[in-house]
Scaffold this active site. Structure first.
Site, PDB file in Angstrom:
ATOM      1  N   TRP A 101      10.246  -5.054   4.397  1.00  0.00           N
ATOM      2  CA  TRP A 101      10.006  -4.310   5.631  1.00  0.00           C
ATOM      3  C   TRP A 101       9.719  -5.235   6.805  1.00  0.00           C
ATOM      4  CZ3 TRP A 101      12.161   0.066   5.788  1.00  0.00           C
ATOM      5  CH2 TRP A 101      12.192   0.893   4.668  1.00  0.00           C
ATOM      6  N   ASP A 172       2.313  -3.120  10.613  1.00  0.00           N
ATOM      7  CA  ASP A 172       2.987  -2.002   9.957  1.00  0.00           C
ATOM      8  C   ASP A 172       2.147  -1.652   8.733  1.00  0.00           C
ATOM      9  OD1 ASP A 172       4.573  -0.256   8.531  1.00  0.00           O
ATOM     10  OD2 ASP A 172       6.362  -1.535   8.504  1.00  0.00           O
ATOM     11  N   LYS A 196       4.293   8.353   3.500  1.00  0.00           N
ATOM     12  CA  LYS A 196       3.691   7.689   2.353  1.00  0.00           C
ATOM     13  C   LYS A 196       2.275   8.225   2.136  1.00  0.00           C
ATOM     14  CE  LYS A 196       7.330   4.936   2.800  1.00  0.00           C
ATOM     15  NZ  LYS A 196       7.788   3.918   3.734  1.00  0.00           N
TER      16      LYS A 196
HETATM   17  C1  PLP Z   1       8.800   3.273   4.433  1.00  0.00           C
HETATM   18  C2  PLP Z   1       8.457   2.114   5.285  1.00  0.00           C
HETATM   19  C3  PLP Z   1       9.106   1.864   6.498  1.00  0.00           C
HETATM   20  C4  PLP Z   1      10.231   2.742   7.016  1.00  0.00           C
HETATM   21  O1  PLP Z   1       9.741   3.990   7.297  1.00  0.00           O
HETATM   22  P1  PLP Z   1      10.688   5.134   7.951  1.00  0.00           P
HETATM   23  O2  PLP Z   1       9.694   6.167   8.303  1.00  0.00           O
HETATM   24  O3  PLP Z   1      11.654   5.542   6.889  1.00  0.00           O
HETATM   25  O4  PLP Z   1      11.365   4.549   9.119  1.00  0.00           O
HETATM   26  C5  PLP Z   1       8.697   0.785   7.246  1.00  0.00           C
HETATM   27  N1  PLP Z   1       7.708  -0.020   6.835  1.00  0.00           N
HETATM   28  C6  PLP Z   1       7.060   0.186   5.677  1.00  0.00           C
HETATM   29  C7  PLP Z   1       5.962  -0.749   5.256  1.00  0.00           C
HETATM   30  C8  PLP Z   1       7.413   1.260   4.858  1.00  0.00           C
HETATM   31  O5  PLP Z   1       6.777   1.467   3.699  1.00  0.00           O
END
Ligand code: PLP
Length: 360
Positions: A101, A172, A196
């Site tokens: 990511w 993030d 998540k």
């Molecule tokens: C799932 C995830 C993303 C992408 O998320 P979307 O909502 O599908 O754009 C980005 N960073 C992390 C750490 C993730 O777990």
């Protein structure tokens, strides 16, 4: 109906009580005669839902008053672009790459300006979070971007005090926000896609320090300008109302559980159960350095990959689903977010022990 043990990485399991409440309120929210999905986003009913969600989140995370909370769309992936558009301000930005990511975030940012890679753990298989001494930091960078929990590799950093001090930190936190107390004041900006650990897909949370607002590049679409979104209370256009409502129910559920300190204790116990099982022999393996093993996403491989399909099939027969690893790493991955009860993790650990006895 019996609920299954769902280890999906996202969209992921939601608390049963939250789904039941949403189901009860679906047709007629608090006797107003309509569903949350049918309400004007500017009406007093939805305004109260949004305000309560923000207030509860501020309470849960102890968000300081000089931070704005935004409920946006486009997922965490849009933040890979929205962050540089808003924060680079003609300067260069630093990126730390610790997994799939943060690698994507680093790549996307290059479309918007000068980007420096401060360190990457890719050569060693993304199995740890590096120390500050290993990072080639630019003291003049607009910000430093990190991913504090890499969902695919299961690499988490726990030591906030050991993160670099200096330029604003952008994190993030998509896959571990709300899993334990975090010191929001350590960060300039935190973002997290909801699906998540927050709620259903469709809303993305951004928590941003006020002094970082108002320097967006001239090319920034109005809708993507944090300052304008903040001025408009995340209501520049129609927000994802039902997803925000669901996130609000999850925040209330977290408060009822005792808040993030209580969640941290349960999450630590759940993770310990699984890692102990993995480490108990050589049948299962997790490659991440113990200090950085994620408490939310637990990837593991079987010593014999030829058994993978059998493992998944036998797991399913025991009501354990969505444990197949990400295609880029193979093997298995058990995501054990807040809403995964301890009993679910116990069921998985027992199944793993039985499977090893039978096939090991
Ligand atoms: C799932 C995830 C993303 C992408 O998320 P979307 O909502 O599908 O754009 C980005 N960073 C992390 C750490 C993730 O777990």
């Amino acid at each position: 109906m019996e609920r299954i043990h769902n280890f999906s990485a996202g969209p992921a399991v939601l608390p049963k009580e939250v789904l039941e409440q949403a189901s009860d309120e679906l047709m007629n929210w608090r006797s107003c005669g309509m569903s949350v999905m049918e309400m004007s986003h500017r009406g007093k009913e939805f305004t109260s839902i949004l305000e309560a969600a923000e207030a509860d989140l501020r309470d849960l995370m102890a968000i300081p008053a000089n931070y704005k909370v935004l409920f946006l769309q486009g997922g965490a992936t849009l933040q890979f672009a929205q962050v540089p558009l808003n924060l680079m301000a003609g300067r260069s930005a630093d990126y730390l790459v610790t997994g799939d990511w943060s690698k994507k975030a680093h790549k996307e940012a290059q479309r918007y300006g000068a980007v420096r890679l401060v360190a990457s753990t890719e050569a060693s298989g993304f199995s740890r979070f590096p120390a500050v001494a290993e990072m080639d930091l630019d003291p003049a960078a607009a910000y430093l971007h990190v991913c504090t929990n890499e969902t695919i590799r299961g690499v988490e950093t726990f030591d906030e005090a050991a993160l670099p001090n200096g330029v604003p930190l952008v994190a993030d936190m998509s896959s571990h926000i709300l899993s334990r107390p975090m010191d929001v004041s350590r960060y300039g900006l935190i973002y997290a896609g909801a699906q998540k650990n927050i709620g259903p897909a469709g809303v993305c949370l951004v928590i941003v320090r006020e002094d970082l607002l108002g320097q967006a590049s001239v090319h920034t679409p109005t809708l993507l300008d944090y300052a304008i979104q903040a001025e408009n209370g995340s209501m520049l256009n129609t927000p994802p109302t039902f997803a925000i409502y669901m996130a609000g129910l999850v925040f209330k559920w977290l408060l009822r559980q005792g808040g993030l300190a209580a969640m941290a204790r349960v999450n630590a116990e759940k993770a310990r159960l699984l890692y102990d099982r993995i480490d108990a022999g050589s049948f299962f393996h997790n490659p991440v350095e113990p200090a950085n093993r994620s408490r939310m996403n637990v990837p593991f491989t079987l010593a014999d990959p030829a058994l993978d399909e059998t493992f998944i099939a036998e797991a399913k027969a025991r009501g354990i689903v969505q444990i197949k690893g990400h295609k880029s790493v193979g093997g298995m991955r058990a995501s054990i977010y807040n809403a995964m009860p301890l009993e679910g993790v116990q069921a998985l650990a027992e199944f793993m022990a039985d499977f090893e006895k039978k096939h090991g």
